[in-house]
Design a protein around this motif. Structure first.
Motif, PDB file in Angstrom:
ATOM      1  N   UNK A 211       0.849  -1.184   0.000  1.00  0.00           N
ATOM      2  CA  UNK A 211       0.000   0.000   0.000  1.00  0.00           C
ATOM      3  C   UNK A 211       0.886   1.235   0.000  1.00  0.00           C
ATOM      4  N   UNK A 212       0.641   2.147  -0.950  1.00  0.00           N
ATOM      5  CA  UNK A 212       1.435   3.361  -1.082  1.00  0.00           C
ATOM      6  C   UNK A 212       0.649   4.525  -0.490  1.00  0.00           C
ATOM      7  N   UNK A 213       1.248   5.230   0.474  1.00  0.00           N
ATOM      8  CA  UNK A 213       0.583   6.353   1.126  1.00  0.00           C
ATOM      9  C   UNK A 213       0.885   7.657   0.388  1.00  0.00           C
TER      10      UNK A 213
ATOM     11  N   UNK B  97       5.437   6.405   0.849  1.00  0.00           N
ATOM     12  CA  UNK B  97       5.932   5.256   1.613  1.00  0.00           C
ATOM     13  C   UNK B  97       5.282   3.970   1.131  1.00  0.00           C
ATOM     14  N   UNK B  98       6.084   2.918   0.991  1.00  0.00           N
ATOM     15  CA  UNK B  98       5.577   1.596   0.642  1.00  0.00           C
ATOM     16  C   UNK B  98       5.308   0.849   1.942  1.00  0.00           C
TER      17      UNK B  98
ATOM     18  N   UNK C 296      -0.177   5.125  10.744  1.00  0.00           N
ATOM     19  CA  UNK C 296       1.014   4.538  10.120  1.00  0.00           C
ATOM     20  C   UNK C 296       2.099   4.430  11.175  1.00  0.00           C
ATOM     21  N   UNK C 297       2.748   3.281  11.256  1.00  0.00           N
ATOM     22  CA  UNK C 297       3.707   3.009  12.327  1.00  0.00           C
ATOM     23  C   UNK C 297       4.973   2.386  11.755  1.00  0.00           C
TER      24      UNK C 297
ATOM     25  N   UNK D 287      10.126  -1.529   7.282  1.00  0.00           N
ATOM     26  CA  UNK D 287       8.974  -1.194   6.453  1.00  0.00           C
ATOM     27  C   UNK D 287       7.819  -0.714   7.321  1.00  0.00           C
ATOM     28  N   UNK D 288       7.240   0.455   7.018  1.00  0.00           N
ATOM     29  CA  UNK D 288       6.102   0.926   7.812  1.00  0.00           C
ATOM     30  C   UNK D 288       4.895  -0.001   7.630  1.00  0.00           C
ATOM     31  N   UNK D 289       4.019   0.010   8.613  1.00  0.00           N
ATOM     32  CA  UNK D 289       2.773  -0.748   8.486  1.00  0.00           C
ATOM     33  C   UNK D 289       1.600   0.131   8.881  1.00  0.00           C
TER      34      UNK D 289
END
Length: 426
Positions: free
Chosen positions: A271-273, A277-278, A308-309, A323-325
């Motif tokens: 998912x791209x914000x 960010x991926x 987002x974390x 990698x953010x989640x």
């Protein structure tokens, strides 16, 4: 160790979100300064003023959700409350959660909106990783939860439409838990507890959500946003319409699905914000497998998320990519984003939301006759529907001050909501 510790705790105003405080400042200062309010100037008189950047971020966020409008930017930024901001300033909660409730009132789907708002506010999740006393039941628990979701609110067999999302799943879990008790018996809490134990649901968390729902309902009643039970929840079973409340409240937390690609060496979906960010859904999300196993080809897919974390580990190795989640991921229709997101603009054959999200509508003109194509006309009609919807929202919020009768508002709301529902279903 003692030398490294601060001498005193950092003031709360320096370490908490400022959106609710900014709304309160604008509400009380507007009476003295009708030309506009400067939250920065007001907070500069505090014994320990928050950083200017944090105030600026809070004002920008409130502008994004439509609670504030800027009157002037030079020499000092001045703001005033919108009708939505006026109501949010009377709701003692996070601005995004408050907007979910306000839009839920207007779209007449207040019951699922109350559950979503309570779930976002609750201290812990309603989902347990395993059955009590059996830590090896993870796979079984996942199947139980998936069954609750598929057969409940927004599930594959739900008459009000199918919506894939963690917050929609929370509504399904709460509804089944709340209805598991027979009303004629006095031991309703005991029955719900037994139901929760067998299905790996946190009974205490669900009770907290039930209490928060009633608390939020009272806030809405005092604020004059509720009318009558049979009217406020007439669309309460419509999952697709409920997802519009999510878009309205969580925007601009929008992500687009990046499909796997052998050519670009991208494994699994991501998912791209907005900032590029991926990300991936959190491991506890019911959408994690759906994103990971998505096909290489297909239509564009969009999702809203709550937060987002990034997990900060002890390793200093830069080769280990963190990698953010995303938490509370919910897939939504592009029409919901166009209608309940930011400012919409039609450019040739595309609909642009906030100069960011681009929804392409094929050819702009007929190549032979040089006349607008059907797709361009549809784009223009979407833009006009967005304007009509915004006007309806404002009228509903200011109906008392505008001296509009309840019947006039209900009739107009029902007409616009019916068009939105038809668009979402098609």
């Amino acid at each position: 160790f003692q030398r490294a510790m601060p001498r005193q705790t950092c003031p709360e105003i320096m370490r908490t979100p400022l959106e609710e405080l900014v709304l309160q400042i604008c509400l009380f200062e507007e009476q003295r300064n009708p030309k506009g309010v400067s939250p920065s100037l007001f907070l500069s008189h505090a014994p320990e003023a928050p950083h200017e950047r944090h105030i600026h971020e809070a004002c920008n966020h409130l502008q994004e959700i439509g609670a504030l409008e800027m009157i002037q930017n030079d020499p000092l930024p001045l703001f005033r409350l919108t009708p939505l901001g006026y109501h949010l300033s009377h709701l003692p909660m996070d601005a995004k959660v408050g907007k979910v409730l306000v839009i839920g009132c207007i779209l007449r789907c207040i019951e699922p909106s109350l559950t979503i708002a309570a779930f976002l506010t609750a201290s812990k999740s309603v989902w347990l990783p395993y059955l009590p006393g059996n830590q090896n039941s993870g796979k079984e628990v996942r199947e139980i939860h998936e069954k609750i979701i598929s057969t409940g609110f927004g599930g594959s067999s739900w008459q009000g439409g199918t919506v894939h999302g963690d917050l929609i799943a929370a509504v399904a879990a709460y509804n089944t838990w709340a209805s598991s008790a027979i009303s004629s018996e006095n031991n309703a809490d005991k029955q719900r507890r037994q139901y929760a134990l067998k299905r790996a649901l946190d009974h205490n968390a669900l009770n907290e959500i039930m209490a928060l729902r009633e608390q939020f309902r009272e806030y809405l009643r005092v604020g004059g946003l509720l009318q009558a039970a049979e009217i406020d929840n007439v669309n309460g079973n419509d999952a697709a319409l409920t997802s519009c409340c999510l878009v309205a409240g969580l925007y601009p937390n929008i992500s687009t699905l990046l499909r796997p690609s052998r050519e670009r060496r991208i494994r699994g979906g991501h998912l791209i914000t907005k900032n590029g960010d991926m990300c991936r859904p959190s491991s506890s999300s019911f959408q994690a497998d759906r994103v990971r196993n998505v096909g290489e080809s297909g239509k564009d897919v969009y999702a809203v998320y709550h937060g987002k974390h990034v997990i900060l580990g002890a390793s200093n190795d830069d080769r280990i990519k963190k990698e953010p989640f995303l938490s509370d991921v919910n897939f939504v229709s592009r029409f919901a984003i166009i209608l309940f997101g930011g400012q919409v603009e039609v450019r040739k054959n595309s609909v642009i939301v906030d100069n960011w999200l681009k929804f392409k509508i094929q050819d702009a003109v007929d190549s032979e006759n040089q006349i607008p194509s059907k797709d361009l006309v549809n784009a223009i009609m979407l833009n006009e529907l967005k304007k009509e919807l915004d006007q309806m929202l404002v009228k509903d919020l200011i109906r008392d001050r505008a001296h509009l009768t309840k019947g006039e508002i209900l009739e107009e709301c029902e007409r616009v909501i019916q068009v939105v529902r038809t668009l979402l279903n098609n």
